[in-house]
Scaffold this active site. Sequence first.
Site, short mmCIF file in Angstrom:
data_model
loop_
_atom_site.label_atom_id
_atom_site.label_comp_id
_atom_site.label_asym_id
_atom_site.label_seq_id
_atom_site.Cartn_x
_atom_site.Cartn_y
_atom_site.Cartn_z
N ARG A 109 0.95 -1.20 0.07
CA ARG A 109 -0.02 0.04 -0.10
C ARG A 109 0.95 1.36 0.08
NH1 ARG A 109 -4.78 1.02 4.42
NH2 ARG A 109 -2.92 0.95 5.75
N THR A 113 -1.00 7.65 -0.94
CA THR A 113 -2.21 7.48 -1.52
C THR A 113 -3.08 6.57 -1.21
OG1 THR A 113 -1.32 5.87 -3.20
CG2 THR A 113 -0.97 8.40 -3.89
N ASP A 205 -0.65 -3.09 12.36
CA ASP A 205 -0.04 -3.62 11.29
C ASP A 205 0.21 -5.00 11.32
OD1 ASP A 205 1.54 -2.36 8.64
OD2 ASP A 205 1.99 -4.37 9.05
N ASP A 208 3.70 -6.33 10.34
CA ASP A 208 4.70 -5.80 11.40
C ASP A 208 4.45 -6.68 12.59
OD1 ASP A 208 6.06 -4.10 10.09
OD2 ASP A 208 5.01 -2.39 10.82
N1 URA Z 1 -3.19 -3.10 7.15
C1 URA Z 1 -2.92 -3.62 8.32
O1 URA Z 1 -1.76 -4.36 8.63
N2 URA Z 1 -3.48 -3.08 9.33
C2 URA Z 1 -4.65 -2.24 9.06
O2 URA Z 1 -5.45 -1.79 10.24
C3 URA Z 1 -4.93 -1.79 7.96
C4 URA Z 1 -4.21 -2.35 6.82
#
Ligand code: URA
Length: 214
Positions: A109, A113, A205, A208
């Site tokens: 991502r 953007t 995330d 992560d």
């Molecule tokens: N990707 C993620 O890892 N966490 C989110 O909250 C949104 C997208």
Amino acid sequence: MTDHTTEHLTIVSHPLVQHKLSIMRDKNTSTASFRRLLREISLLLAYEVTRNLPLTTRRIDTPMMAMDAPAIEGKKLALVSILRAGNGLMDGILELIPAARVGFLGMYRDPETLLPVQYYCKVPENLDERLTIAVDPMLATGNSSVAAIDLLKEKGAKNIIFLCLLASPEGVARMKAAHPDVPIVTASLDSHLDDHGYIVPGLGDAGDRMFGTK
Ligand code: URA
């Protein structure tokens, strides 16, 4: 508790799934525990996502007699992980259906953007003959999920299910608008997205937390 199901969205409300998800959401949960829980949840979600897999039969001999016993045609199934976080969800399903064919879509991502950028694509052949289960733990804006499904359809997939751990209302609406033919299976429909496209309350995330990269 029964599962909440509409034609497009299934929320797996099984207590084991919800209990494990709550521990995963907790920011004090370690990377090792997060990964173990994700594997365990993926086994439970696999149960739901494979509910309507077609069965064939296989001739076997029980100690009592010969019979045509029900069997899944694993080769008719394609699992496609949306990298990198999809891998954590895929591992458990593969344990249950080791004969499934496996593909990978690399999407990230763009942080400015929030739009998806594709950097890798390797999927099994003859997707048109398979049930394709696309896996990504987080259905957030829906941008990368929609792009992933676009690509799978370009590659021939016709029968697709999207499996995630958490979904946002925004992501579900975006997927429904773009791909009304693709049912979504998730463990939770959360409240909303924040300004950075993160799911709230969410779990942060997923990549992560799974790989300990932050
Ligand atoms: N990707 C993620 O890892 N966490 C989110 O909250 C949104 C997208």
